[in-house]
Scaffold this motif. Structure first.
Motif, PDB file in Angstrom:
ATOM      1  N   LEU A 106       0.826  -1.205   0.000  1.00  0.00           N
ATOM      2  CA  LEU A 106       0.000   0.000   0.000  1.00  0.00           C
ATOM      3  C   LEU A 106       0.858   1.251   0.000  1.00  0.00           C
ATOM      4  CD1 LEU A 106      -1.911  -1.897   2.505  1.00  0.00           C
ATOM      5  CD2 LEU A 106      -3.370  -0.498   1.059  1.00  0.00           C
ATOM      6  N   ALA A 107       0.354   2.273  -0.664  1.00  0.00           N
ATOM      7  CA  ALA A 107       0.985   3.601  -0.662  1.00  0.00           C
ATOM      8  C   ALA A 107      -0.018   4.586  -1.252  1.00  0.00           C
ATOM      9  CB  ALA A 107       2.280   3.602  -1.475  1.00  0.00           C
ATOM     10  N   ASP A 108       0.175   5.847  -0.967  1.00  0.00           N
ATOM     11  CA  ASP A 108      -0.670   6.891  -1.564  1.00  0.00           C
ATOM     12  C   ASP A 108      -0.022   7.308  -2.881  1.00  0.00           C
ATOM     13  OD1 ASP A 108      -2.325   8.949  -2.231  1.00  0.00           O
ATOM     14  OD2 ASP A 108      -1.811  10.218  -0.509  1.00  0.00           O
ATOM     15  N   ILE A 109      -0.528   6.765  -3.990  1.00  0.00           N
ATOM     16  CA  ILE A 109       0.118   6.997  -5.281  1.00  0.00           C
ATOM     17  C   ILE A 109      -0.475   8.177  -6.043  1.00  0.00           C
ATOM     18  CG2 ILE A 109       0.782   4.580  -5.491  1.00  0.00           C
ATOM     19  CD1 ILE A 109      -1.501   4.268  -7.532  1.00  0.00           C
ATOM     20  N   ASP A 110      -1.592   8.721  -5.544  1.00  0.00           N
ATOM     21  CA  ASP A 110      -2.210   9.846  -6.256  1.00  0.00           C
ATOM     22  C   ASP A 110      -2.342  11.088  -5.379  1.00  0.00           C
ATOM     23  OD1 ASP A 110      -4.116   8.831  -4.592  1.00  0.00           O
ATOM     24  OD2 ASP A 110      -5.551   8.299  -6.171  1.00  0.00           O
ATOM     25  N   SER A 111      -1.663  11.097  -4.246  1.00  0.00           N
ATOM     26  CA  SER A 111      -1.581  12.271  -3.357  1.00  0.00           C
ATOM     27  C   SER A 111      -2.946  12.777  -2.910  1.00  0.00           C
ATOM     28  CB  SER A 111      -0.810  13.404  -4.048  1.00  0.00           C
ATOM     29  OG  SER A 111       0.510  13.018  -4.317  1.00  0.00           O
ATOM     30  N   ASP A 112      -3.884  11.833  -2.666  1.00  0.00           N
ATOM     31  CA  ASP A 112      -5.206  12.250  -2.200  1.00  0.00           C
ATOM     32  C   ASP A 112      -5.415  11.943  -0.719  1.00  0.00           C
ATOM     33  OD1 ASP A 112      -5.394   9.525  -2.308  1.00  0.00           O
ATOM     34  OD2 ASP A 112      -7.277   9.469  -3.436  1.00  0.00           O
ATOM     35  N   GLY A 113      -4.346  11.548  -0.033  1.00  0.00           N
ATOM     36  CA  GLY A 113      -4.408  11.360   1.406  1.00  0.00           C
ATOM     37  C   GLY A 113      -4.893  10.018   1.880  1.00  0.00           C
TER      38      GLY A 113
END
Length: 673
Positions: free
Chosen positions: A153-160
């Motif tokens: 898992l990671a925030d890949i679209d910078s939406d929090g």
């Protein structure tokens, strides 16, 4: 008190007495200095589970739920120790691998796993450490990921919120699922998925901003060698993952099913690489370059040092390099022979693999080897069994092994054979004890000489011993009664002890109580701590080794065979201390014989260790006293050295009187240093 209660208490007292007389302490660090086990299809992932600022280890594998290893060091100098069983309530069917992230936005780490049942979510319901993971059913319902998916898992679209990458086992696809929910209520759908490529049959993806450009790259392990690295050529909102082949070129080319994690383990703000594989040992590469230009350097100290032959370890110990300590030789699942030279000492071993001398030995799969000089030339020869049930004799010519197919060609045990060389009848030549796939034991007596072996099977020697399947024997005098007993391993991991009572064998569970191994347990008696008693090393199907230290050897209650009374065989002092200041440097062994034995030519005393291996022969040359009408008293001195006049270690030794090459009496003594 009721009669049954009294019987129970008496039985308990006998049991406790037996157990206290022969305690075993497991100390696998002898074969694994790092303490991190080698688990089949190992999958390491890191997270700060105890919230102390450093990275702990979650170690997934194919056989059990993941293990938790606490980082007891620091964020710049890690050290890992097996921690609390925080994943013990999770079925291994749900979790061959797992990662920890706060997927519900409540400030603690939850657990997302992949296993036979697919993707699973376990919510952390505890208020602190240790976490308590509660399975939330159907959390990933609707995702087409099949069995054994590998998540990260990671925030890949910078939406929090956290997005999900999954590697598939069916076709090696790498799929990104965008989180269509929120940071506190994650949701994933096949309607919002991006497939970025395929890695082969299996895919093991890991998110990481390796190049420090504020977007998430993806490193993927696979079922074949090496890795595939997808660099994000887009931006933190709109990813564009393209293969970059140079960054990890050459890494993981000697292992299969590589499962990586990129993590900063030395606190330099640059990601390092840790990966597991089908073989099991963890591989650790420190990035000594920069984020943009990595330079990978292998580090073998943090996770290294574990001995692993790949599968089906089957150990024997022998001083193969003749340097005074015991080396380790093992068969393997692929049929080749692994040799680990002891670079430490006789009481503090250290291991270094150097299998080149044994490279010519390679028969069928699941090999089992035994070592000994069977032709009297001073060089250790090898006899190998394998899945075929045959024996193969390899003669040592000083530069390698030569296979002599006619020797032992008559042997076939009807399925997987496991031979052991030992002087079972104490006649100074090497006999063969062997187990087979059906769980039986066989005895081949050497009716030749130490220079020209002639092995003849003695049917029924071990009576009706049958351990079920895959019998692996080891011989030694565990009960200290002057003869060789048998310990066996089997397919189910059981360790059984069969006491030698002369004309029959008696199974006695107490001397090995508390010892068990993995599938296909292969025991070997060995003294690796130099205290003179027999410890146990266990091989297993996974290819590693366990070590059980014998803390207090049994004093022995059985009768010595042959009996000593008629010869008054004894030694004084006993114990003796060759190296102690003011102590006796030797011990005198004495015995009585009738006057017809005044001549000493046919008299000899042999000294043996507890494995029945001859340490020294002591020709009797002196008649101490003589009564012409009745008997003579003879003596011989042992100074605690072997046949090469090198000091032997502390411990219990057996000594045997032989007349005209026939054993007539034996006893034991204790050497202290």
């Amino acid at each position: 008190m009721k009669k049954m209660d009294l019987i129970f208490l008496l039985f308990a007292a006998i049991l406790l007495s037996s157990l206290s007389a022969q305690p075993w302490q497991q100390n696998d660090a002898l074969f694994n200095p790092s303490g991190i086990p080698s688990l089949s299809f190992s999958q390491p992932r890191f997270a700060d589970l105890d919230d102390d600022g450093d990275q702990d280890l979650i170690l997934g594998n194919i056989n059990d739920a993941p293990y938790y290893f606490e980082n007891t060091g620091t964020m710049i100098s890690p050290s890992f120790l097996l921690g609390e069983e925080i994943f013990s309530d999770i079925s291994f069917l749900d979790a061959e691998i797992g990662v920890c992230f706060d997927l519900d936005g409540d400030g603690d780490l939850d657990f997302v796993s992949g296993g036979f049942t697919g993707l699973n979510f376990f919510e952390n319901t505890a208020s602190g450490f240790p976490p308590v993971f509660e399975k939330i059913d159907n959390f990933f319902a609707g995702l087409n990921v099949g069995s054994y998916p590998v998540p990260d898992l990671a925030d890949i679209d910078s939406d929090g919120d956290y997005d999900l990458v999954v590697g598939l086992s069916e076709n090696g696809s790498v799929k990104i699922y965008y989180n269509v929910g929120s940071a506190s209520a994650a949701q994933f759908s096949e309607a919002q998925v991006l497939e970025i490529g395929t890695a082969g049959l299996y895919a093991y993806p890991n998110f990481c901003d390796l190049d420090a450009d504020n977007d998430q790259d993806i490193l993927v392990g696979r079922d074949t060698h090496g890795f595939i690295y997808y660099r994000n050529e887009g931006d933190p909102v709109n990813g564009d993952w393209q293969v970059e082949s140079s960054i990890f070129a050459g890494l993981g080319n000697e292992t299969y099913w590589n499962s990586p994690d990129l993590v900063d383990l030395n606190g330099d703000n640059i990601f390092d690489l840790v990966f597991g594989s089908a073989a099991g040992p963890l591989n650790y590469y420190i990035n000594n370059g920069t984020s943009q230009n990595p330079a990978w350097q292998l580090n073998t100290s943090l996770f290294g040092g574990v001995l692993d032959v790949g599968g089906a370890s089957n150990p024997v110990f022998f001083d193969f390099d003749d340097d005074g300590d015991l080396d380790l030789i093992s068969g393997s699942n692929l049929g080749d022979i692994k040799y680990f030279t002891n670079t430490g000492t006789s009481y503090a071993p250290a291991w270094e693999e150097d299998s080149s001398y044994f490279s010519s030995i390679d028969h069928s799969i699941y090999s089992a080897i035994t070592i000994g000089d069977v032709n009297g030339d001073g060089l250790p020869d090898a006899i190998v069994g394998d899945l075929s049930g045959n024996f193969y004799y390899h003669q040592n010519n000083g530069s390698g092994f030569i296979f002599l197919p006619d020797v032992l060609s008559f042997v076939n045990l009807g399925g997987w054979s496991c031979p052991r060389l030992v002087d079972m009848d104490f006649d100074d030549d090497l006999d063969i004890i062997a187990g087979n796939e059906n769980g039986n034991l066989f005895y081949f007596e050497n009716q030749g000489t130490p220079q020209l072996a002639d092995w003849v099977e003695i049917p029924g020697y071990f009576g009706n011993i049958d351990v079920g399947s895959n019998c692996v024997p080891s011989l030694g005098d565990l009960d200290l009664d002057g003869d060789l007993d048998v310990v066996t391993g089997d397919l189910q991991g059981q360790v059984q002890f069969f006491e030698n009572l002369g004309s029959l064998w008696n199974e006695n569970p107490f001397p090995v109580y508390g010892i068990s191994g993995g599938q296909n347990t292969a025991p070997a008696f060995v003294d690796l701590d130099g205290d003179g008693d027999l410890d146990l090393c266990l091989g297993n199907y996974g290819g590693t080794f366990n070590y059980f230290e014998n803390l207090h050897p049994n004093s022995g209650t059985g009768n010595l065979l042959p009996p000593t009374a008629a010869y008054d065989l004894k030694n004084y002092p006993n114990p003796f201390n060759p190296s102690g200041i003011g102590r006796s440097p030797s011990t005198t062994i004495s015995f009585n014989l009738s006057s017809e034995h005044k001549e000493t030519d046919a008299l000899i005393v042999n000294v043996y260790n507890l494995k029945g291996q001859k340490v020294k022969s002591l020709p009797v040359t002196e008649v101490v006293t003589a009564d012409n009408s009745r008997s003579c008293t003879f003596s011989v001195v042992w100074d605690g050295t072997d046949q090469d006049n090198q000091p032997v270690s502390s411990g219990i030794y057996l000594y045997q009187l032989r007349i005209d090459n026939r054993a007539v009496a034996s006893s034991r003594m204790l050497l202290l240093r």
